[in-house]
Motif scaffolding. Structure first.
Motif, PDB file in Angstrom:
ATOM      1  N   ARG A 165       0.849  -1.187   0.000  1.00  0.00           N
ATOM      2  CA  ARG A 165       0.000   0.000   0.000  1.00  0.00           C
ATOM      3  C   ARG A 165       0.889   1.242   0.000  1.00  0.00           C
ATOM      4  N   ALA A 166       0.446   2.254  -0.731  1.00  0.00           N
ATOM      5  CA  ALA A 166       1.152   3.533  -0.765  1.00  0.00           C
ATOM      6  C   ALA A 166       0.123   4.650  -0.696  1.00  0.00           C
ATOM      7  N   ASP A 844     -16.330  14.354   6.212  1.00  0.00           N
ATOM      8  CA  ASP A 844     -15.285  13.614   5.507  1.00  0.00           C
ATOM      9  C   ASP A 844     -15.913  12.902   4.318  1.00  0.00           C
ATOM     10  N   ALA A 845     -15.106  12.613   3.307  1.00  0.00           N
ATOM     11  CA  ALA A 845     -15.614  11.869   2.143  1.00  0.00           C
ATOM     12  C   ALA A 845     -14.471  11.074   1.531  1.00  0.00           C
ATOM     13  N   ARG A 846     -14.822   9.948   0.908  1.00  0.00           N
ATOM     14  CA  ARG A 846     -13.847   9.137   0.190  1.00  0.00           C
ATOM     15  C   ARG A 846     -14.535   8.340  -0.900  1.00  0.00           C
ATOM     16  N   VAL A 847     -13.787   8.054  -1.944  1.00  0.00           N
ATOM     17  CA  VAL A 847     -14.257   7.254  -3.071  1.00  0.00           C
ATOM     18  C   VAL A 847     -13.249   6.141  -3.283  1.00  0.00           C
ATOM     19  N   THR A 857      -6.789  -1.593  -5.621  1.00  0.00           N
ATOM     20  CA  THR A 857      -7.771  -0.701  -5.004  1.00  0.00           C
ATOM     21  C   THR A 857      -7.166   0.695  -4.935  1.00  0.00           C
ATOM     22  N   VAL A 858      -7.968   1.685  -5.336  1.00  0.00           N
ATOM     23  CA  VAL A 858      -7.539   3.080  -5.282  1.00  0.00           C
ATOM     24  C   VAL A 858      -8.556   3.855  -4.453  1.00  0.00           C
ATOM     25  N   ILE A 859      -8.063   4.612  -3.473  1.00  0.00           N
ATOM     26  CA  ILE A 859      -8.940   5.385  -2.582  1.00  0.00           C
ATOM     27  C   ILE A 859      -8.526   6.852  -2.650  1.00  0.00           C
ATOM     28  N   ALA A 860      -9.467   7.712  -2.988  1.00  0.00           N
ATOM     29  CA  ALA A 860      -9.273   9.158  -2.902  1.00  0.00           C
ATOM     30  C   ALA A 860     -10.094   9.667  -1.725  1.00  0.00           C
ATOM     31  N   ILE A 914      -4.512  10.396  -1.736  1.00  0.00           N
ATOM     32  CA  ILE A 914      -4.874   9.215  -2.508  1.00  0.00           C
ATOM     33  C   ILE A 914      -4.068   8.026  -2.002  1.00  0.00           C
ATOM     34  N   GLU A 915      -4.692   6.846  -2.012  1.00  0.00           N
ATOM     35  CA  GLU A 915      -4.037   5.622  -1.551  1.00  0.00           C
ATOM     36  C   GLU A 915      -4.184   4.537  -2.611  1.00  0.00           C
ATOM     37  N   LEU A 916      -3.097   3.832  -2.850  1.00  0.00           N
ATOM     38  CA  LEU A 916      -3.083   2.716  -3.787  1.00  0.00           C
ATOM     39  C   LEU A 916      -2.794   1.439  -3.023  1.00  0.00           C
TER      40      LEU A 916
END
Length: 921
Positions: A165-166, A844-847, A857-860, A914-916
């Protein structure tokens, strides 16, 4: 406000659109969550205890990435990231003194820990976090008078697994993680290894002093963790974990600045504090000259107009090294029961450096004191800093027998042992003032017990304390669950605990450049070599006619080091337990009633900010808790967990300062005051609603009324009880000291609020007063009845809506929006405006995008969307000594109280990133 309403409406519209355009789904229901809250695996809905639980999966979806986030979604829970302290339902620990225990026990894989830091591990490390609310008087009895936090690590897998994860956020914050697990070359042994590196270089708090670093989450941390799981045979299995942690932080991490003090710099000679030294802000006083002020804004505190700006010439530094955490569990399966042995150990070294008094000193590094004697001017270098350390080692052992049959009676019994050794050295020092190394003023008088010799002070320390303690805890416990008729189960549990604490307190105290040392500094310029420091260790910390409770021997003095030493020791014992009944009329209903008697041992207020208190010992806390609750699932689509409770809380251990108001040389006294009686009552709701396929809504609400019903004390910010809401039990006319049971002496004087007689040059007497209130001039005890307990907001709300949109080409898109709101709260047992943090809210919000093969998986995300101010707890406060009353020549100069400075513990500003995540297999 309009932007928030618009955002709420937009979010609702988005959910509605997604709901109407999503592909048809098979009916999905709320996933069953298995917990180990009662030391055996059970469905969360079957446990007759109020429990909040978070899995790694729902933490990723909701955005629960820290202990603060867990706090937001757990009813009744409060946490301070700065002090690393937790409270539940108004019962908590508000002191960092290690000889006084936590009220909320934290168990990492079954091993008790004194810190909450491990609860902040990312979802890559933790499988599940469970928060057990209410006294855990039987199974988690190690100080769990308020509740317990149970952390369960992700374990080795039989199949191969690897993931990286990064993450990147604003403020140049990045995170790299990796984990892998699978079988080894040895049959029956599997492994898991995980590593984490997190770094942020730009602080949330801007330091305007050129050349000095910003603060606020400036971190550089590492975690490396290895596990082995052993399946020796069908009856014997084992597991072991070893974790290494290191911090190389700047102004970030537990202990660093995360506060806001919107007040002018104090400009008197000395602050009202324990350490007796000149306040750097005194350089802003017109009586000084040749001032060297590093701030571009001069003597104006930038925090007055911006909560995230400071001017500091002493940087924070937070380090953690030599940290090793070991935990292991060994189980043998007998016919009808398991024998389980849990053992673990911790070693760590924590060090914190920073400015003191925090947030209240101007960044002045030099100025000149005038003198009435020609040529007697004195250059002062007042930069003032502190060093705080914790050196901890402990070992835990627990042996438990647990039934495994299917009969109507289930039972468990256990033995527990804890052994801890810690040192907690704390000192403040003047890094630029070599004069405090010595020689000292009037040594024959103040160092009499050291043959008139005051030892040198090469480290330039003003306040120096070095406590060292050994703590042991032993317990035996047992619990029986009996289904005496179908649908009804009776639970009875008992525990007997013995806690012993013994050690020594060592310390030294100096006085430098304050009026009380000899006279006003301005009048002492002719002293050869300048104004010498004064060693007042014996004067302030000398032996007393009788030993205070908990002090096991006389105070001794070391001629070579200048240190005073005294031994302390005591033992506390208590029988605790619980009794409850659970009714399960059907598979979807669990109604329960429960009584628990919880206990936390006493301790000692030593170290950190106090030396040789005349009342170091504190009594044990007890809680009698009554709780009823219902856990209900409706058709697999709606799950509601409701709990109502009432606590009879006795002897709450509250840190309290008894400040020096005499005007003479004296250190403030810090104690752990036992509030005789308090109550805590409330209602908590946790719900999950899945109205349509793929849409899930979480709603949590808690109401808390935690208030004191009996107690008296002096407010350290308003010792004369002049505030409009003050409730003094005496008046000035017939003031008698009723402080802490002492009725033999008159009330202590408060020279900072009393009218001052002044003799003019003509010999006439006049009155000059800092306050028009005729009740000033004395410390007065106040009635605490009706005041709320610290850090106990009446209302908390948390909402999350998340929708999973299955994409036509495979994979999924998950949208998640969270809203939290927290009521106002106080940081003290005195409910005054200067201790009050306002109510606040946050969006807060995330996609999240999940690839069709589930490998990517990608999280913004964005947190605190509107960049609002939030408050982790109630405010702290101190009297602001902002000016000096200057009498005619020859009369002493006296500080004048110029109001109160409040300090607010802030939550982070807006962050986004952002998280990968990538799964190799």
């Amino acid at each position: 406000m309009h932007r928030k309403l618009y955002f709420m409406a937009s979010s609702a519209l988005l959910a509605a659109v997604l709901g109407t355009t999503a592909h048809a789904q098979t009916a999905n229901t709320i996933e069953e969550l298995v917990v180990t809250a009662e030391k055996r695996e059970q469905s969360l809905q079957d446990v007759p205890v109020a429990v909040s639980a978070f899995t790694s999966e729902n933490r990723d979806i909701i955005g629960i990435t820290s202990v603060a986030d867990i706090t937001n979604f757990t009813p009744g829970l409060q946490y301070s990231s700065q002090t690393d302290r937790v409270s539940l339902r108004g019962v908590g620990r508000t002191s960092n003194v290690h000889s006084a225990d936590a009220s909320v026990s934290v168990y990492s894989d079954g091993i008790y820990t004194t810190s909450t830091v491990e609860a902040g591990k990312t979802p890559l490390f933790l499988e599940r976090t469970e928060i057990l609310r209410g006294p855990q008087a039987t199974l988690y009895g190690r100080n769990a008078v308020a509740g317990a936090i149970n952390l369960v690590s992700k374990r080795p897998t039989d199949e191969w697994y690897a993931e990286a994860r990064a993450q990147y956020q604003n403020y140049n914050h990045h995170l790299l993680e990796f984990a892998a697990s699978g079988p080894t070359m040895v049959p029956g042994i599997t492994f898991r290894i995980a590593a984490n590196w997190e770094k942020q270089t730009k602080g949330w708090i801007d330091n305007i002093v050129p050349g000095f670093p910003d603060e606020g989450n400036v971190i550089d941390t590492n975690i490396v963790e290895g596990q082995l799981k052993f399946d020796f045979n069908e009856n014997f299995e084992g597991w072991a974990k070893l974790t290494w942690i290191e911090w190389r932080n700047g102004g970030g991490g537990p202990g660093a600045r995360a506060t806001w003090t919107p007040a002018p710099y104090p400009t008197t000679e000395a602050l009202f504090s324990t350490a007796i030294t000149l306040n750097p802000g005194y350089g802003c006083n017109p009586n000084t000259s040749n001032v060297v002020n590093l701030s571009p804004q001069g003597c104006v505190n930038p925090a007055l107009t911006n909560p995230r700006k400071i001017a500091s010439s002493v940087p924070y530094d937070v380090d953690l090294n030599g940290t090793y955490i070991f935990a292991s569990e060994w189980t043998y399966h007998f016919q009808g029961f398991d024998l389980r042995y849990l053992t673990g150990a911790v070693n760590y070294n924590y060090a914190l450096n920073g400015p003191t008094p925090a947030d209240q000193t101007a960044p002045i590094v030099a100025y000149t004191l005038p003198s009435l004697i020609p040529g007697g001017n004195l250059t002062v270098r007042p930069r003032y800093a502190f060093n705080y350390q914790e050196r901890e080692q402990w070992w835990s052992n627990e042996l438990t027998l647990i039934s495994t049959g299917d009969g109507p009676v289930q039972w468990l019994a256990g033995l527990y042992h804890w052994d801890e050794n810690y040192t907690q050295p704390v000192y403040t020092y003047l890094p630029d003032e070599p004069r405090v190394q010595g020689p000292f003023g009037v040594p024959a008088l103040l160092c009499a017990q050291r043959q008139g010799v005051c030892a040198p002070n090469p480290s330039q320390r003003i306040f120096d304390t070095q406590p060292e303690f050994d703590i042991t805890s032993k317990a035996v416990y047992g619990q029986i669950d009996w289904e005496f008729v179908p649908t009804f189960t009776l639970t009875v549990g008992a525990r007997y605990s013995v806690d012993k604490k013994e050690g020594v307190e060592k310390g030294r105290l100096l006085c430098y450049l304050v009026a009380g040392c000899f006279a006003a500094p301005e009048l002492n310029g002719a002293v050869p070599g300048g104004i010498p420091p004064v060693d007042i260790t014996e004067n302030q910390w000398g032996p007393r006619p009788t030993l205070p409770p908990g002090v096991s021997g006389p105070t001794t003095f070391d001629q070579a080091t200048g240190f005073a030493t005294r031994p302390l020791s005591d033992t506390w014992k208590e029988a605790t337990g619980n009794i409850g009944v659970k009714w399960e009329p059907d598979a979807d209903t669990n109604a329960y009633a429960r009584y628990s008697h919880g206990y936390k041992p006493g301790g000692f207020r030593i170290g950190i900010d106090v030396g040789f208190s005349p009342n170091p010992r504190t009594e044990k806390e007890t809680v009698d808790a009554f709780e009823v609750g219902m856990k209900k699932t409706f058709g697999g689509r709606l799950q509601t967990n409701l709990a109502a409770f009432y606590y009879d809380y006795q002897n709450a251990q509250i840190p309290l300062s008894v400040i020096n108001t005499s005007g003479a040389v004296a250190a403030s006294e810090a104690i752990l005051y036992n509030v005789p009686k308090a109550t805590s009552k409330g209602v908590e709701l946790e719900s999950i609603w899945q109205p349509i396929d793929n849409l899930q809504i979480l709603f949590n609400y808690s109401y808390l009324d935690a208030e004191i019903t009996e107690g008296t004390a002096v407010d350290p910010v308003d010792p004369a009880a002049l505030h409009a809401r003050a409730t003094p039990i005496t008046n000035r006319a017939n003031c008698r000291a009723v402080v802490y049971g002492d009725t033999s002496t008159t009330c202590a004087a408060d020279v900072y609020t009393s009218p001052r007689p002044v003799v003019s040059a003509a010999g006439a007497t006049t009155q000059v007063s800092s306050t028009p209130d005729p009740n000033g001039g004395f410390q007065r005890v106040q009635d605490l009845d009706g005041n709320s307990l610290p850090n106990a907001p009446k209302h908390k709300v948390a909402v999350n809506a998340n929708y999973t949109w299955d994409l036509p080409a495979g994979g999924a898109l998950i949208g998640s929006v969270s809203y939290i709101w927290r009521d106002a709260q106080y940081g003290s047992i005195f409910n005054r405006d200067y201790y009050k943090s306002p109510s606040w809210d946050q969006w807060d919000a995330r996609v999240t995008w999940q690839a069709p093969d589930d490998k990517v998986t990608v999280i913004a995300f964005i947190k605190n969307i509107f960049d609002d101010l939030g408050y982790e707890g109630g405010a702290g406060a101190a009297r602001r000594a902002g000016s000096i009353y200057t009498p005619p020549a020859g009369a002493p100069i006296v500080n004048v109280v110029q109001g109160v400075a409040s300090t607010y513990p802030l939550t982070p500003p807006r962050t986004y990133g952002i998280e990968l995540q990538y799964k190799f297999f």
